[in-house]
Design a protein around this motif. Structure first.
Motif, PDB file in Angstrom:
ATOM      1  N   HIS A   1      -3.563  -4.665  -4.775  1.00 59.65           N
ATOM      2  CA  HIS A   1      -4.004  -5.160  -6.236  1.00 59.65           C
ATOM      3  C   HIS A   1      -5.303  -6.495  -6.223  1.00 59.65           C
ATOM      4  N   ALA A   2      -5.040  -7.750  -4.782  1.00 58.96           N
ATOM      5  CA  ALA A   2      -5.908  -8.840  -5.043  1.00 58.96           C
ATOM      6  C   ALA A   2      -6.858  -8.504  -4.032  1.00 58.96           C
ATOM      7  N   GLY A   3      -6.181  -7.322  -3.829  1.00 60.93           N
ATOM      8  CA  GLY A   3      -8.150  -6.805  -2.707  1.00 60.93           C
ATOM      9  C   GLY A   3      -9.219  -7.009  -3.520  1.00 60.93           C
ATOM     10  N   PRO A   4     -10.580  -6.581  -2.777  1.00 63.74           N
ATOM     11  CA  PRO A   4     -11.746  -6.305  -3.400  1.00 63.74           C
ATOM     12  C   PRO A   4     -11.168  -4.434  -4.177  1.00 63.74           C
ATOM     13  N   GLY A   5     -11.681  -5.229  -5.270  1.00 66.76           N
ATOM     14  CA  GLY A   5     -11.891  -3.355  -6.822  1.00 66.76           C
ATOM     15  C   GLY A   5     -10.397  -3.481  -7.439  1.00 66.76           C
ATOM     16  N   GLY A   6      -9.893  -4.880  -6.939  1.00 66.50           N
ATOM     17  CA  GLY A   6      -8.963  -4.817  -7.809  1.00 66.50           C
ATOM     18  C   GLY A   6      -7.586  -3.365  -7.465  1.00 66.50           C
ATOM     19  N   GLY A   7      -7.869  -2.208  -6.567  1.00 62.26           N
ATOM     20  CA  GLY A   7      -7.074  -1.495  -6.409  1.00 62.26           C
ATOM     21  C   GLY A   7      -7.696  -0.640  -4.992  1.00 62.26           C
ATOM     22  N   SER A   8      -6.920   0.728  -4.316  1.00 60.88           N
ATOM     23  CA  SER A   8      -7.463   1.296  -3.028  1.00 60.88           C
ATOM     24  C   SER A   8      -6.157   2.568  -3.662  1.00 60.88           C
ATOM     25  N   ARG A   9      -6.288   3.854  -2.544  1.00 62.38           N
ATOM     26  CA  ARG A   9      -6.143   4.986  -2.564  1.00 62.38           C
ATOM     27  C   ARG A   9      -4.334   4.014  -2.199  1.00 62.38           C
TER      28      ARG A   9
ATOM     29  N   LEU B   1       6.833   3.699  -6.168  1.00 62.93           N
ATOM     30  CA  LEU B   1       7.920   2.789  -7.089  1.00 62.93           C
ATOM     31  C   LEU B   1       7.909   3.121  -8.524  1.00 62.93           C
ATOM     32  N   GLY B   2       7.434   4.556  -9.030  1.00 68.09           N
ATOM     33  CA  GLY B   2       7.843   4.709  -9.218  1.00 68.09           C
ATOM     34  C   GLY B   2       6.866   4.028 -11.096  1.00 68.09           C
ATOM     35  N   LEU B   3       6.075   3.288 -11.037  1.00 70.53           N
ATOM     36  CA  LEU B   3       4.983   2.526 -11.645  1.00 70.53           C
ATOM     37  C   LEU B   3       4.238   3.638 -12.375  1.00 70.53           C
ATOM     38  N   PRO B   4       3.375   3.015 -13.480  1.00 66.47           N
ATOM     39  CA  PRO B   4       2.037   4.104 -14.308  1.00 66.47           C
ATOM     40  C   PRO B   4       0.752   3.634 -13.033  1.00 66.47           C
ATOM     41  N   TYR B   5       0.051   4.422 -13.147  1.00 65.77           N
ATOM     42  CA  TYR B   5      -0.630   4.274 -12.182  1.00 65.77           C
ATOM     43  C   TYR B   5      -1.946   3.179 -12.675  1.00 65.77           C
ATOM     44  N   CYS B   6      -2.152   1.707 -12.440  1.00 66.45           N
ATOM     45  CA  CYS B   6      -3.286   0.851 -12.988  1.00 66.45           C
ATOM     46  C   CYS B   6      -4.900   1.917 -12.640  1.00 66.45           C
ATOM     47  N   PRO B   7      -5.752   1.240 -13.700  1.00 68.30           N
ATOM     48  CA  PRO B   7      -6.854   1.979 -13.362  1.00 68.30           C
ATOM     49  C   PRO B   7      -7.925   1.735 -12.029  1.00 68.30           C
ATOM     50  N   ASN B   8      -7.645   0.883 -11.813  1.00 72.06           N
ATOM     51  CA  ASN B   8      -8.507   0.634 -10.645  1.00 72.06           C
ATOM     52  C   ASN B   8      -8.289   1.504  -9.712  1.00 72.06           C
TER      53      ASN B   8
ATOM     54  N   ARG C   1      12.496  -1.266  -1.370  1.00 73.95           N
ATOM     55  CA  ARG C   1      11.270  -1.806  -2.672  1.00 73.95           C
ATOM     56  C   ARG C   1       9.711  -3.561  -2.801  1.00 73.95           C
ATOM     57  N   GLU C   2      11.173  -4.228  -2.516  1.00 71.92           N
ATOM     58  CA  GLU C   2      10.688  -5.699  -2.487  1.00 71.92           C
ATOM     59  C   GLU C   2       9.021  -5.558  -1.754  1.00 71.92           C
ATOM     60  N   ASP C   3       9.532  -4.907  -0.442  1.00 68.53           N
ATOM     61  CA  ASP C   3       7.974  -5.065   0.357  1.00 68.53           C
ATOM     62  C   ASP C   3       7.424  -4.034  -0.214  1.00 68.53           C
ATOM     63  N   ARG C   4       7.283  -3.009  -0.567  1.00 73.76           N
ATOM     64  CA  ARG C   4       6.269  -1.788  -1.129  1.00 73.76           C
ATOM     65  C   ARG C   4       5.800  -2.966  -2.156  1.00 73.76           C
ATOM     66  N   GLU C   5       6.329  -3.105  -3.636  1.00 72.37           N
ATOM     67  CA  GLU C   5       6.459  -4.084  -4.182  1.00 72.37           C
ATOM     68  C   GLU C   5       5.274  -4.926  -4.035  1.00 72.37           C
ATOM     69  N   ARG C   6       5.830  -6.044  -2.609  1.00 72.89           N
ATOM     70  CA  ARG C   6       4.497  -7.521  -2.367  1.00 72.89           C
ATOM     71  C   ARG C   6       3.611  -6.682  -1.952  1.00 72.89           C
ATOM     72  N   ARG C   7       3.035  -5.598  -0.696  1.00 76.54           N
ATOM     73  CA  ARG C   7       2.212  -4.980  -0.795  1.00 76.54           C
ATOM     74  C   ARG C   7       1.290  -4.445  -1.717  1.00 76.54           C
ATOM     75  N   LEU C   8       1.944  -3.917  -2.537  1.00 75.39           N
ATOM     76  CA  LEU C   8       0.957  -3.833  -3.726  1.00 75.39           C
ATOM     77  C   LEU C   8       0.232  -4.556  -4.352  1.00 75.39           C
TER      78      LEU C   8
ATOM     79  N   ALA D   1     -10.045   4.566  -7.677  1.00 78.81           N
ATOM     80  CA  ALA D   1      -9.726   4.571  -6.257  1.00 78.81           C
ATOM     81  C   ALA D   1      -9.755   5.644  -5.728  1.00 78.81           C
ATOM     82  N   ILE D   2      -8.168   6.668  -6.336  1.00 79.34           N
ATOM     83  CA  ILE D   2      -8.104   7.321  -5.505  1.00 79.34           C
ATOM     84  C   ILE D   2      -9.235   8.908  -5.415  1.00 79.34           C
ATOM     85  N   LYS D   3      -9.610   8.841  -6.885  1.00 76.14           N
ATOM     86  CA  LYS D   3     -10.837   9.615  -7.307  1.00 76.14           C
ATOM     87  C   LYS D   3     -12.071   9.595  -6.855  1.00 76.14           C
ATOM     88  N   ASP D   4     -11.939   8.473  -6.538  1.00 74.46           N
ATOM     89  CA  ASP D   4     -13.251   8.026  -5.153  1.00 74.46           C
ATOM     90  C   ASP D   4     -13.180   8.921  -4.016  1.00 74.46           C
TER      91      ASP D   4
END
Length: 194
Positions: A125-133, A142-149, A114-121, A153-156
């Motif tokens: 979020h720190a990358g260009p666009g603030g979000g990705s697939r 992780l069972g977290l709400p999806y951020c708008p970015n 879980r900690e590794d997944r949170e670190r990767r997330l 990214a997933i819709k695009d």
């Protein structure tokens, strides 16, 4: 002169009589069925423990020694994961290799994942666009709400995928040829116009 101490294990020297296995070498080096025949003989042997210990110390890889198969001898030399070791990744891997279940190790491994997944997330979020697939999928796991970015990214990505699939389908459909005119048969009777 031949030194028998090299060929004969020391626990056999000085025995009053032959061991139950004397002359029955073939059943001590075979498969599991033969091991079932050999083990009762070992159980009656006065030097069974010394025989097994000698085989372990000399890394005997085959046969039944001291009533133990090669696997049983290997297992007897393994030390279980120490309790203070439990919870570490090394202990977790050791338990998995031995087919053991250890609640502290399983729980600690789940926390590490879980900690590794949170670190990767956080990196996504720190990358260009603030979000990705990838961020979207990590949020889902992780069972977290999806951020708008990440949602954008997933819709695009989904729209691009649909467009690509549509263009591939259209490219795969062959052009339909114009209908060919029927040839005129000069020998056929002419049809009268009504």
């Amino acid at each position: 002169m031949l030194d028998l101490n090299v060929l004969i294990p020391p626990y056999l020297l000085g025995l009053a009589g032959p061991t139950p296995c004397a002359g029955l070498d073939e059943i001590f080096v075979g498969d599991e069925a033969q091991a079932r025949l050999a083990k009762p003989l070992c159980a009656r042997c006065p030097v069974m423990e010394a025989c097994g210990q000698w085989a372990i110390e000399h890394n005997e890889r085959g046969g039944i020694w001291g009533g133990m198969t090669p696997k049983e001898r290997r297992d007897s030399t393994r030390t279980p994961a120490a309790a203070e070791d439990c919870g570490s990744e090394t202990a977790y891997r050791r338990h998995c290799a031995l087919g053991e279940e250890c609640e502290p190790c399983w729980s600690a491994q789940a926390v590490r994942i879980r900690e590794d997944r949170e670190r990767r997330l956080a990196l996504e979020h720190a990358g260009p666009g603030g979000g990705s697939r990838s961020g979207y999928y990590l949020e889902r796991v992780l069972g977290l709400p999806y951020c708008p970015n990440c949602r954008t990214a997933i819709k695009d990505a989904s729209a691009q995928h649909k467009t690509k699939r549509r263009s591939q389908r259209l490219a795969a459909v062959p052009d339909t040829p114009e209908p060919a005119e029927e040839p005129i048969d000069a020998h056929a009777p002419a049809q009268a116009a009504a």
